[in-house]
Design an enzyme around this catalytic site. Structure first.
Site, mmCIF file in Angstrom:
data_model
loop_
_atom_site.group_PDB
_atom_site.id
_atom_site.type_symbol
_atom_site.label_atom_id
_atom_site.label_comp_id
_atom_site.label_asym_id
_atom_site.label_seq_id
_atom_site.Cartn_x
_atom_site.Cartn_y
_atom_site.Cartn_z
ATOM 1 N N ASP A 100 0.746 -1.243 -0.064
ATOM 2 C CA ASP A 100 0.205 0.120 -0.020
ATOM 3 C C ASP A 100 0.973 1.282 0.090
ATOM 4 O OD1 ASP A 100 1.126 -0.114 2.542
ATOM 5 O OD2 ASP A 100 -0.713 -1.058 3.547
ATOM 6 N N GLU A 122 -0.638 -8.648 -1.495
ATOM 7 C CA GLU A 122 -1.069 -8.375 -0.268
ATOM 8 C C GLU A 122 -2.524 -7.312 -0.358
ATOM 9 O OE1 GLU A 122 1.641 -7.342 3.395
ATOM 10 O OE2 GLU A 122 0.990 -5.346 2.794
ATOM 11 N N GLU A 136 -2.003 5.035 3.280
ATOM 12 C CA GLU A 136 -2.051 3.654 2.947
ATOM 13 C C GLU A 136 -3.347 3.187 2.680
ATOM 14 O OE1 GLU A 136 2.000 4.263 5.266
ATOM 15 O OE2 GLU A 136 0.019 4.845 5.552
ATOM 16 N N HIS A 213 5.852 5.094 14.514
ATOM 17 C CA HIS A 213 6.521 6.215 13.675
ATOM 18 C C HIS A 213 5.302 6.982 12.691
ATOM 19 C CE1 HIS A 213 6.429 3.006 10.891
ATOM 20 N NE2 HIS A 213 6.213 3.735 9.909
ATOM 21 N N ARG A 215 2.210 8.724 10.831
ATOM 22 C CA ARG A 215 1.851 9.964 10.916
ATOM 23 C C ARG A 215 0.754 10.558 11.949
ATOM 24 N NH1 ARG A 215 3.158 12.610 5.512
ATOM 25 N NH2 ARG A 215 4.518 10.982 4.415
ATOM 26 N N HIS A 246 12.845 6.070 14.335
ATOM 27 C CA HIS A 246 12.454 6.590 13.086
ATOM 28 C C HIS A 246 13.304 7.900 12.602
ATOM 29 C CE1 HIS A 246 10.624 7.513 9.159
ATOM 30 N NE2 HIS A 246 10.352 6.202 9.111
#
Length: 415
Positions: A100, A122, A136, A213, A215, A246
């Site tokens: 994604d 996937e 995603e 990590h 957003r 990250h």
């Protein structure tokens, strides 16, 4: 003799490379049946190249799409443009994308513009919240619209696609390819010397692995998670927290400010994948907002606390191997404390087969592509598709194998 099926496999990030590796290896090994070109967009340069080198994957097209401070729309546009050029040069029968990412979405759209069928590895993962995870969730939904063959990792993913109107004949349940990759990697000897983990004492304390990590967690949620970790090490002198931080400055600024210098909390640089797998093998449990780690940890029987409000990978939670805890300080502390203090609870979460795959996903994907190229149906005999193992603790946990899981009610469908 029939012409080989020409395949372009597009990858750009480390997770894509890991999950694509054995598929690409098998495609190239069967060179009489497949002509394969690997397209590397360069979305993750440093982290990806080491994985490609290990798996001996040499890209045929290196597109170098990254630019300083570019937006998602700028990156997407460059992926579409450069992948389209690769398609026009190679003229594939199918373009394979994985997952994604912006690379996967842009490549699928470029293939569609060239009227080339798309195979989506996937496929069918859904959180049912278009902004969580961002971008995603939108990427994978949009990829599905232009996909010819949907390689769904589990029956839940298949059911999500069917609910959106995808014909059953275009869906193959394969298992997740990351389980294929882990089978080989998990047996490798690995030392922490000359890695970011080298200075961590081997003193018998239980290791808690943290990754965070996303957003949607930046800011107050990230702060809550950090404070919960401080609470845990204060309560439990027998643990060490290892947090590979990250590179994103939004993450690093918060984590370093709240956790820098805290005794038994080790903030490290990002780990290469093989060091990470070694840490995953050795740790006591995992706290993460990563979708991939939710799939990987069950292979090593490590309980997972998911630092998100909901997940598009509900199988581990529904089989009792993971729990969605959200990002509140109290919730994270409470659930981690339970695992640290309750031996029976830990044992229940650590048992069972990985519900995401059985190590044969690449084999199923290649058979389905072969049959598609030959015009045969079904794409894969239903008896050969991946089947979820029976849940071990369904009665105790009253688990409903359904479409989603949330922090408030992991056993319920999130719609």
């Amino acid at each position: 003799m029939a012409k080989p099926c020409r395949i372009i496999a597009v990858l750009g990030t480390r997770p894509e490379a890991i999950k694509f590796a054995l598929v690409i290896h098998d495609l190239r090994r069967r060179s009489a049946e497949f002509e394969t070109a690997v397209v590397h967009t360069g979305q993750h340069r440093t982290m990806l190249d080491q994985v490609l080198q290990y798996f001996k994957i040499k890209p045929d097209f290196d597109l170098d799409v990254m630019r300083p401070n570019q937006t998602l729309s700028m990156l997407t546009g460059r992926v579409i443009d450069t992948v389209e050029n690769a398609c026009l040069r190679f003229r594939p029968n199918m373009v394979l994308v994985q997952g994604d990412t912006t690379t996967a979405f842009g490549a699928a759209l470029a293939a569609y513009y060239c009227k080339i069928p798309v195979g989506h590895i996937e496929a069918g993962l859904r959180s049912h919240d278009i902004y969580n995870p961002f971008p995603e969730e939108a990427n994978r939904r949009l990829i599905s619209v232009v996909t010819e063959i949907h390689f769904a990792p589990t029956a839940l993913s298949r059911d999500a696609l069917r609910a959106e109107g995808v014909p059953a004949a275009k869906i193959v349940v394969t298992g997740n390819t990351v389980v294929d990759a882990l089978r080989g990697l998990s047996e490798l000897p690995h030392s922490w010397e000359n890695t970011p983990l080298a200075g961590i004492p081997a003193d018998g304390r239980r290791l808690i692995l943290i990754t965070s990590h996303r957003r949607e967690s930046w800011g107050a949620d990230q702060e809550n998670m950090c404070l919960a970790l401080k609470d845990l090490v204060e309560r439990h002198p027998d643990i060490r927290v290892i947090y590979p931080v990250h590179m994103n400055p939004n993450v690093r600024s918060t984590v370093n400010a709240l956790l820098g210098g805290v005794d038994r909390i080790h903030l490290t640089e990002p780990l290469d994948y093989f060091t990470f797998v070694s840490l995953l093998r050795r740790c006591f449990m995992v706290l993460t907002d990563s979708g991939g780690i939710q799939e990987e940890a069950p292979s090593f029987h490590k309980p997972v606390l998911v630092l998100r409000k909901l997940t598009e990978r509900p199988e581990a939670a529904q089989f009792g191997m993971a729990k969605i805890v959200g990002m509140s300080r109290e919730g994270i502390f409470r659930e981690a404390e339970r695992l640290l203090s309750d031996t029976e609870e830990y044992k229940l979460m650590a048992e069972g087969d990985n519900p995401y795959g059985d190590g044969r996903a690449a084999e199923r994907i290649l058979e389905a592509i072969t049959r598609w190229h030959q015009g045969k149906t079904p794409l894969l005999d239903p008896d050969k598709e991946f089947k979820l193992p029976p849940p071990r603790h369904a009665l105790r946990r009253k688990t409903d194998i359904s479409e989603g899981a949330t922090a408030d009610a992991p056993e319920k469908v999130h719609s």
